[in-house]
Design a protein around this motif. Sequence first.
Motif, PDB file in Angstrom:
ATOM      1  N   LYS A 226       0.817  -1.208   0.000  1.00 31.47           N
ATOM      2  CA  LYS A 226       0.000   0.000   0.000  1.00 31.47           C
ATOM      3  C   LYS A 226       0.855   1.265   0.000  1.00 31.47           C
ATOM      4  N   HIS A 227       1.897   1.295   0.817  1.00 29.90           N
ATOM      5  CA  HIS A 227       2.657   2.532   1.008  1.00 29.90           C
ATOM      6  C   HIS A 227       3.933   2.586   0.164  1.00 29.90           C
ATOM      7  N   THR A 228       4.381   1.459  -0.339  1.00 28.93           N
ATOM      8  CA  THR A 228       5.562   1.360  -1.215  1.00 28.93           C
ATOM      9  C   THR A 228       6.701   2.289  -0.804  1.00 28.93           C
ATOM     10  N   PRO A 229       7.212   2.153   0.418  1.00 28.86           N
ATOM     11  CA  PRO A 229       8.327   3.026   0.819  1.00 28.86           C
ATOM     12  C   PRO A 229       9.576   2.704  -0.001  1.00 28.86           C
ATOM     13  N   PRO A 230      10.387   3.697  -0.337  1.00 32.30           N
ATOM     14  CA  PRO A 230      11.701   3.383  -0.905  1.00 32.30           C
ATOM     15  C   PRO A 230      12.430   2.445   0.051  1.00 32.30           C
ATOM     16  N   ALA A 231      13.112   1.443  -0.502  1.00 36.08           N
ATOM     17  CA  ALA A 231      13.684   0.420   0.375  1.00 36.08           C
ATOM     18  C   ALA A 231      15.057  -0.026  -0.101  1.00 36.08           C
ATOM     19  N   LEU A 232      15.915  -0.250   0.869  1.00 32.88           N
ATOM     20  CA  LEU A 232      17.240  -0.825   0.667  1.00 32.88           C
ATOM     21  C   LEU A 232      17.309  -2.090   1.514  1.00 32.88           C
ATOM     22  N   ILE A 233      17.603  -3.222   0.876  1.00 34.33           N
ATOM     23  CA  ILE A 233      17.720  -4.502   1.587  1.00 34.33           C
ATOM     24  C   ILE A 233      19.181  -4.920   1.554  1.00 34.33           C
ATOM     25  N   VAL A 234      19.806  -5.043   2.733  1.00 26.59           N
ATOM     26  CA  VAL A 234      21.180  -5.550   2.839  1.00 26.59           C
ATOM     27  C   VAL A 234      21.121  -6.777   3.745  1.00 26.59           C
ATOM     28  N   TRP A 235      21.720  -7.874   3.308  1.00 31.42           N
ATOM     29  CA  TRP A 235      21.440  -9.146   3.981  1.00 31.42           C
ATOM     30  C   TRP A 235      22.657 -10.052   3.987  1.00 31.42           C
ATOM     31  N   ARG A 251      10.980  -8.124  -2.562  1.00 24.05           N
ATOM     32  CA  ARG A 251      10.777  -7.559  -3.894  1.00 24.05           C
ATOM     33  C   ARG A 251       9.463  -8.013  -4.525  1.00 24.05           C
ATOM     34  N   ARG A 252       8.792  -8.943  -3.906  1.00 19.65           N
ATOM     35  CA  ARG A 252       7.430  -9.264  -4.361  1.00 19.65           C
ATOM     36  C   ARG A 252       6.503  -8.086  -4.111  1.00 19.65           C
ATOM     37  N   ASP A 253       6.688  -7.437  -2.964  1.00 26.10           N
ATOM     38  CA  ASP A 253       5.819  -6.318  -2.593  1.00 26.10           C
ATOM     39  C   ASP A 253       6.444  -4.961  -2.876  1.00 26.10           C
ATOM     40  N   LEU A 254       7.781  -4.933  -2.976  1.00 24.16           N
ATOM     41  CA  LEU A 254       8.510  -3.700  -3.294  1.00 24.16           C
ATOM     42  C   LEU A 254       9.451  -3.998  -4.462  1.00 24.16           C
ATOM     43  N   PRO A 255       8.911  -4.113  -5.670  1.00 25.43           N
ATOM     44  CA  PRO A 255       9.748  -4.515  -6.807  1.00 25.43           C
ATOM     45  C   PRO A 255      10.892  -3.570  -7.107  1.00 25.43           C
ATOM     46  N   ASP A 256      10.810  -2.327  -6.665  1.00 28.88           N
ATOM     47  CA  ASP A 256      11.889  -1.371  -6.911  1.00 28.88           C
ATOM     48  C   ASP A 256      12.920  -1.335  -5.787  1.00 28.88           C
ATOM     49  N   ALA A 257      12.756  -2.190  -4.792  1.00 32.44           N
ATOM     50  CA  ALA A 257      13.704  -2.205  -3.677  1.00 32.44           C
ATOM     51  C   ALA A 257      15.105  -2.565  -4.175  1.00 32.44           C
ATOM     52  N   GLU A 258      16.105  -1.895  -3.603  1.00 29.75           N
ATOM     53  CA  GLU A 258      17.502  -2.185  -3.912  1.00 29.75           C
ATOM     54  C   GLU A 258      17.953  -3.332  -3.008  1.00 29.75           C
ATOM     55  N   LEU A 259      18.481  -4.398  -3.581  1.00 32.74           N
ATOM     56  CA  LEU A 259      18.817  -5.605  -2.833  1.00 32.74           C
ATOM     57  C   LEU A 259      20.303  -5.917  -2.974  1.00 32.74           C
ATOM     58  N   HIS A 260      20.970  -6.140  -1.824  1.00 32.26           N
ATOM     59  CA  HIS A 260      22.386  -6.506  -1.814  1.00 32.26           C
ATOM     60  C   HIS A 260      22.577  -7.669  -0.841  1.00 32.26           C
ATOM     61  N   LEU A 261      23.132  -8.760  -1.327  1.00 33.99           N
ATOM     62  CA  LEU A 261      23.431  -9.929  -0.512  1.00 33.99           C
ATOM     63  C   LEU A 261      24.934 -10.015  -0.280  1.00 33.99           C
ATOM     64  N   ALA A 273      30.768  -3.717   6.950  1.00 31.53           N
ATOM     65  CA  ALA A 273      30.403  -2.315   7.163  1.00 31.53           C
ATOM     66  C   ALA A 273      30.961  -1.419   6.062  1.00 31.53           C
ATOM     67  N   GLU A 274      32.153  -1.743   5.546  1.00 31.72           N
ATOM     68  CA  GLU A 274      32.750  -0.911   4.500  1.00 31.72           C
ATOM     69  C   GLU A 274      31.903  -0.917   3.228  1.00 31.72           C
ATOM     70  N   GLU A 275      31.211  -2.026   2.973  1.00 32.07           N
ATOM     71  CA  GLU A 275      30.343  -2.097   1.796  1.00 32.07           C
ATOM     72  C   GLU A 275      28.946  -1.557   2.085  1.00 32.07           C
ATOM     73  N   ILE A 276      28.443  -1.791   3.281  1.00 35.32           N
ATOM     74  CA  ILE A 276      27.058  -1.414   3.600  1.00 35.32           C
ATOM     75  C   ILE A 276      26.934   0.081   3.861  1.00 35.32           C
ATOM     76  N   ALA A 277      27.904   0.682   4.539  1.00 35.07           N
ATOM     77  CA  ALA A 277      27.807   2.105   4.891  1.00 35.07           C
ATOM     78  C   ALA A 277      27.600   2.998   3.666  1.00 35.07           C
ATOM     79  N   PRO A 278      28.363   2.844   2.568  1.00 32.13           N
ATOM     80  CA  PRO A 278      28.104   3.705   1.410  1.00 32.13           C
ATOM     81  C   PRO A 278      26.756   3.444   0.761  1.00 32.13           C
ATOM     82  N   LEU A 279      26.243   2.226   0.863  1.00 32.79           N
ATOM     83  CA  LEU A 279      24.899   1.950   0.335  1.00 32.79           C
ATOM     84  C   LEU A 279      23.854   2.712   1.144  1.00 32.79           C
ATOM     85  N   VAL A 280      24.030   2.724   2.469  1.00 30.54           N
ATOM     86  CA  VAL A 280      23.115   3.470   3.333  1.00 30.54           C
ATOM     87  C   VAL A 280      23.220   4.964   3.032  1.00 30.54           C
TER      88      VAL A 280
END
Length: 292
Positions: A226-235, A251-261, A273-280
């Motif tokens: 419903k609200h489709t917030p901008p989203a960053l997924i780091v996992w 990404r089923r509910d937020l297809p535009d979410a940015e995903l990083h594994l 942290a060195e990779e995640i911090a610049p993504l944040v």
Amino acid sequence: MTAPARTAHRYVDVEGVRVFYRESLPDRADAPVLLLLHGFPSASHQYRALFDRLGSRYRLIAPDHPGSGHTEAPAGYTYSFDRLADLTEGFVRALGLTRFALYVFDFGAPIGFRVAERNPEWIAGLIVQNGNAYADGLSEAARDLLAQRPDTPGGPERVHAELTLEAVRGQYLTGVPDPSLVAPDNWTLDHHFLGLPGHREAQAALLFDYHTNVESYDRWQAWLRKHTPPALIVWGENDPFFTEAGARAYRRDLPDAELHLFDTGHFALETHAEEIAPLVAGFLDRLNEEWR
């Protein structure tokens, strides 16, 4: 040269709870705000790497939940995810926050989703780090643990086994290709906090209550759609409890979410942290353009 990050360590009284929180002191008074909700069995110190790397540019705020870290709850406090969400909502109001990005991890996810569901206007964006909201992401080990109840034969013993030093160490090291990258201070400090009066019982109560989160997954997924917030997924993709499938499910509910594994375990910031911090940082910068 970037100015060094500074962090203030404060308390605020909310609903009879003395809530400890850490807050970065950015260079700009109008810096974007990021509220970070920690997971089990840790506290706000788990975000120290982000505070060190991002605190001079953004206003990072991370409270300790009741039963964790330095926060002081009164005797007889009832520990449930609904109650912790109530407290977090009160904390946000006490600090006068009205619009912020939300970073959720582990226990912080069900707390954060409850707060977001009640106050969608607060949420400018969502960052999820190994914070599950889909049945797809529950491993067999997680399903076994979450099936326990106080009256289940062997249930209390099974839950309290997750609160030992060995179990806490395992949460940090399982799935990490190079365990030498993870400082032993982590599980030592977490185990210290678990030994404070009432904390072990609080965490056990929350583990027994976790099934209420699984029962809420459908509702939270509907909120995302419903609200489709901008989203960053780091996992951390080797997480033994919340699997990679749970990250992809967003990404089923937020297809535009940015995903990083990342090739690591549950506490991904400890090794990446060195990779995640610049993504944040990039995510917050994009949000800030929209806020302006």
